[in-house]
Design a protein around this motif. Sequence first.
Motif, PDB file in Angstrom:
ATOM      1  N   ASP A   1       0.792  -1.173   0.079  1.00  0.00           N
ATOM      2  CA  ASP A   1      -0.001   0.159  -0.100  1.00  0.00           C
ATOM      3  C   ASP A   1       0.869   1.181   0.067  1.00  0.00           C
ATOM      4  O   ASP A   1       0.635   2.271  -0.531  1.00  0.00           O
TER       5      ASP A   1
ATOM      6  N   PHE B   1       0.720   4.231  -2.911  1.00  0.00           N
ATOM      7  CA  PHE B   1       0.481   5.532  -2.656  1.00  0.00           C
ATOM      8  C   PHE B   1       1.366   6.172  -3.022  1.00  0.00           C
ATOM      9  O   PHE B   1       1.227   7.366  -3.664  1.00  0.00           O
TER      10      PHE B   1
ATOM     11  N   PHE C   1      -4.559   2.964  -3.230  1.00  0.00           N
ATOM     12  CA  PHE C   1      -4.077   1.715  -2.532  1.00  0.00           C
ATOM     13  C   PHE C   1      -4.109   0.572  -3.303  1.00  0.00           C
ATOM     14  O   PHE C   1      -5.023   0.480  -3.921  1.00  0.00           O
TER      15      PHE C   1
ATOM     16  N   ASN D   1      -9.506   3.278  -0.944  1.00  0.00           N
ATOM     17  CA  ASN D   1      -9.875   3.648  -2.307  1.00  0.00           C
ATOM     18  C   ASN D   1     -11.041   4.149  -2.590  1.00  0.00           C
ATOM     19  O   ASN D   1     -11.203   5.153  -3.645  1.00  0.00           O
TER      20      ASN D   1
END
Length: 224
Positions: free
Chosen positions: A35, A39, A46, A53
């Motif tokens: 993640d 990002f 994500f 999201n």
Amino acid sequence: MSTRARPAVPGPAPGLDPRGEWSLLLLSAASGAADAFAFICVGQVFAGVMTGNLVLLGISATGGGEHGVAVRVITSLIAYGIGVGCGAWMAERLRWSLPVMLLGEVALLTAGAVLWALDAAGSDGGRLGLLVLIAAAMGIQGRIHTTPTNYFTGTLTALVGRAALRSWEQRDRWVAGRLLAVVVGAAVTALAVHLWPGAAAAVAALPAAGALLVETWRRRPSGR
């Protein structure tokens, strides 16, 4: 002459397998790393936290957020769903063992790490393809384990609730460890982005591979 009984030494909780808990901890670290990479390097999206999201999708619908984030969010949602579907099929229809299913996740994460290291995901299309690989891997991980390893709101809620009631169980130390592992995985990825950018995507693949080794070891014949 009576003797004073020695206090019992606490042993493992019933059904608690430390090797299985280590596997969950490693997968949690992989989730945090995946993640964080998505990002930071793909852009405000994500790979495994679909609640985040959905929130980002709502923000983008009003014109907020980074430019093009809606496309990335939708791509991640679809890829994650494909991963969940594949995980369900492998587990329920094909009856594959957990190590074999984890091998699929590790293969996807490794492919993503290689593409990133070779700078083959520099374009917008390349980054979307990279996101597909990582989000699908997180979908597989989220489906094949009954214990959450890539969404932790419920885990945190239950843990804090038991702490408030002073009803912690021995297993809760491992639960807290999984929460910490998510943070560590994300932190290591963020450091890799700054210090060794080409290896940033590999941070998620390494603990996932470690979990695969642990699960394979758990299932070895004891030879006795």
